[in-house]
Design a protein around this motif. Structure first.
Motif, PDB file in Angstrom:
ATOM      1  N   ILE A 383      39.286  45.194  47.683  1.00  0.00           N
ATOM      2  CA  ILE A 383      39.403  43.849  48.253  1.00  0.00           C
ATOM      3  C   ILE A 383      38.107  43.470  48.963  1.00  0.00           C
ATOM      4  CG2 ILE A 383      40.577  42.479  50.015  1.00  0.00           C
ATOM      5  CD1 ILE A 383      43.143  44.010  49.309  1.00  0.00           C
ATOM      6  N   THR A 386      35.173  42.478  46.610  1.00  0.00           N
ATOM      7  CA  THR A 386      35.370  41.366  45.679  1.00  0.00           C
ATOM      8  C   THR A 386      34.882  40.063  46.295  1.00  0.00           C
ATOM      9  OG1 THR A 386      37.318  42.445  44.727  1.00  0.00           O
ATOM     10  CG2 THR A 386      37.089  40.080  44.336  1.00  0.00           C
ATOM     11  N   ARG A 387      34.086  39.349  45.555  1.00  0.00           N
ATOM     12  CA  ARG A 387      33.683  38.011  45.998  1.00  0.00           C
ATOM     13  C   ARG A 387      34.816  37.046  45.686  1.00  0.00           C
ATOM     14  NH1 ARG A 387      27.401  37.455  43.847  1.00  0.00           N
ATOM     15  NH2 ARG A 387      26.527  39.126  45.160  1.00  0.00           N
ATOM     16  N   GLY A 388      35.249  36.347  46.699  1.00  0.00           N
ATOM     17  CA  GLY A 388      36.382  35.452  46.493  1.00  0.00           C
ATOM     18  C   GLY A 388      37.686  36.227  46.551  1.00  0.00           C
ATOM     19  N   ARG A 389      38.675  35.726  45.862  1.00  0.00           N
ATOM     20  CA  ARG A 389      39.989  36.351  45.899  1.00  0.00           C
ATOM     21  C   ARG A 389      40.029  37.570  44.975  1.00  0.00           C
ATOM     22  NH1 ARG A 389      44.566  31.546  45.877  1.00  0.00           N
ATOM     23  NH2 ARG A 389      43.914  30.528  47.844  1.00  0.00           N
ATOM     24  N   PRO A 390      40.733  38.624  45.393  1.00  0.00           N
ATOM     25  CA  PRO A 390      40.891  39.772  44.497  1.00  0.00           C
ATOM     26  C   PRO A 390      41.781  39.399  43.320  1.00  0.00           C
ATOM     27  CG  PRO A 390      42.262  40.042  46.436  1.00  0.00           C
ATOM     28  CD  PRO A 390      41.407  38.826  46.681  1.00  0.00           C
ATOM     29  N   SER A 391      41.739  40.206  42.281  1.00  0.00           N
ATOM     30  CA  SER A 391      42.581  39.955  41.123  1.00  0.00           C
ATOM     31  C   SER A 391      44.055  40.028  41.509  1.00  0.00           C
ATOM     32  CB  SER A 391      42.296  40.984  40.027  1.00  0.00           C
ATOM     33  OG  SER A 391      42.726  42.277  40.439  1.00  0.00           O
ATOM     34  N   ARG A 392      44.889  39.412  40.699  1.00  0.00           N
ATOM     35  CA  ARG A 392      46.321  39.392  40.997  1.00  0.00           C
ATOM     36  C   ARG A 392      46.909  40.807  41.097  1.00  0.00           C
ATOM     37  NH1 ARG A 392      50.473  35.620  40.468  1.00  0.00           N
ATOM     38  NH2 ARG A 392      52.357  36.559  41.379  1.00  0.00           N
ATOM     39  N   ALA A 395      45.812  42.271  44.449  1.00  0.00           N
ATOM     40  CA  ALA A 395      46.465  41.573  45.564  1.00  0.00           C
ATOM     41  C   ALA A 395      47.935  41.967  45.665  1.00  0.00           C
ATOM     42  CB  ALA A 395      46.328  40.066  45.383  1.00  0.00           C
ATOM     43  N   ASP A 396      48.614  42.062  44.510  1.00  0.00           N
ATOM     44  CA  ASP A 396      50.023  42.458  44.518  1.00  0.00           C
ATOM     45  C   ASP A 396      50.188  43.889  45.021  1.00  0.00           C
ATOM     46  OD1 ASP A 396      50.728  39.992  43.570  1.00  0.00           O
ATOM     47  OD2 ASP A 396      51.024  40.627  41.492  1.00  0.00           O
ATOM     48  N   ARG A 399      49.811  44.032  48.782  1.00  0.00           N
ATOM     49  CA  ARG A 399      51.024  43.599  49.483  1.00  0.00           C
ATOM     50  C   ARG A 399      52.080  44.699  49.486  1.00  0.00           C
ATOM     51  NH1 ARG A 399      49.576  38.426  47.566  1.00  0.00           N
ATOM     52  NH2 ARG A 399      50.531  38.769  45.539  1.00  0.00           N
TER      53      ARG A 399
END
Length: 407
Positions: A383, A386-392, A395-396, A399
């Motif tokens: 995380i 990673t530039r910007g949002r991490p991959s789905r 991210a899942d 969580r």
């Protein structure tokens, strides 16, 4: 408070709490200020326990403080709503210390056949990485085993003490996995005492291994190495006519020792211990699971990879790890190896492969992946990198590991 930080960020957090400069802390662990700055800012991965242990000692905190392994056990169908606190209460019940304090009741002791089955269920649950189930069952099995050890005499009494020792062993291993290292030590200590009343040398040797694991879990690698050497000296006279159970426990002890040596950056002892384990595995000639050791040639190979990772030989771990067929191993062994391979691949920027392996391990052993510092460190690192949002998928997974807020 520091659960969602990387290990490097936790080092910085505790360093500031101690009022230490980077220059001073770096000097205490024999590193440069530049190295520590990069470690605290995630430009160098702190993924070797030998280095993390040195930092913990310099900061006067526990190894667990820097690893921030979560000890909250998720409620599940397996665990119910009484988890580690119930097991803690059982272990810390003063009536366990001596019958003089009222531990011996009038209740009928369990049949040894039933107790043997229940102890087996707990140890099977541990090897299946079902820590919630093992934790829920342990207080009841422990109470039964204690009652049996006080009620039976003669050979039945020895059997009862052996089962009590193995119950404590199971408790120590489960508690170690979920970050409760101090409770694990209590369980291992009591287990070793019970084992010595069992008349079964292989059970005593099994508890030697449990104590060694506890030393390792608290960062006392040097003491763990000495424990292995001392225990081996006690065990060696019986090797000539040893049973498969005895050989398995003996070999597994050296695998634990190899990890202790690797975490101490002691390459000589690492090689010696792995060689002794390998020679013992060759005597058995096949993989087996005597006394829940999962010992054999495959487990030796798994530990070669893990030791290489601890020593910083990431290329060896990345090359050898994926080639080992762990399909015949218990879930706990398969998942632990997967974590090691994922770490090695991630270090070589093979993140997609590492993520795939970690997700497969999570499917097999969700509780083990949840509680292991390595999986959390990998995901936090991905995380952060990673530039910007991490991959789905990342991210899942984050969580599910409770790394970031989410539903």
């Amino acid at each position: 408070m520091t659960e969602n930080l990387t290990t490097g960020e936790r080092v910085a957090w505790y360093r500031r709490r101690r009022g230490l400069s980077q220059e001073v802390l770096a000097g205490l662990v024999g590193r440069t200020t530049d190295w520590l700055s990069k470690a605290e800012n995630n430009r160098i991965a702190l993924d070797r326990l030998s280095v993390i242990t040195a930092l913990a000692e310099a900061l006067d905190v526990s190894l667990g403080d820097l690893l921030a392994e979560p000890t909250l056990m998720e409620w599940s169908t397996d665990s119910g709503h009484r988890t580690v606190p119930a097991l803690r209460a059982a272990l810390m019940d003063y009536k366990q210390l001596t019958p003089l304090l009222g531990g011996a009741g009038d209740e009928e002791p369990p049949a040894l056949q039933d107790l043997r089955a229940h102890v087996g269920e707990v140890l099977d649950a541990y090897q299946a990485s079902r820590y919630g189930l093992a934790t829920r069952r342990l207080p009841l099995v422990l109470a039964d085993a204690l009652a049996a050890s006080r009620a039976y005499t003669g050979r039945e009494g020895e059997e009862a003490h052996a089962l009590l020792a193995l119950t404590y062993h199971g408790a120590a291993m489960v508690l170690g996995k979920v970050g409760e290292s101090e409770l694990a030590w209590i369980a291992a200590d009591r287990g070793l005492a019970a084992a010595q009343h069992s008349g079964r040398s292989e059970v005593t040797a099994s508890l030697f291994r449990a104590v060694t694991h506890c030393l390792l879990a608290t960062g006392r690698s040097t003491a763990a190495i000495q424990m292995v050497n001392d225990a081996a000296a006690v065990m060696q006279p019986e090797l000539g006519s040893a049973s498969d159970e005895y050989l398995s426990v003996y070999g597994a002890l050296f695998l634990t020792g190899a990890m202790a040596a690797a975490r101490s950056e002691d390459r000589a002892h690492t090689r010696t211990f792995l060689r002794e384990a390998d020679e013992t595995a060759q005597r058995l000639s096949t993989d087996a699971n005597h006394l829940w050791t999962a010992f054999g040639p495959t487990n030796v190979a798994i530990h070669r990879v893990a030791a290489a990772g601890e020593l910083g030989d990431i290329q060896i771990a990345a090359d050898l790890g994926p080639r080992i067929d762990t399909s015949g191993m218990p879930v706990e062994r398969r998942a632990r190896h997967s974590l090691e391979v994922a770490r090695a691949l991630s270090a070589w920027n093979r993140t997609d492969e590492a993520l795939t392996i970690l997700l497969e391990a999570e499917q097999d052993a969700p509780e083990q992946v949840r509680h292991h510092y390595m999986s959390r460190e990998l995901v936090i690192g991905w995380i952060r990198g990673t530039r910007g949002r991490p991959s789905r998928p990342v991210a899942d997974l984050a969580r599910r590991l409770r790394i970031v807020a989410g539903g």
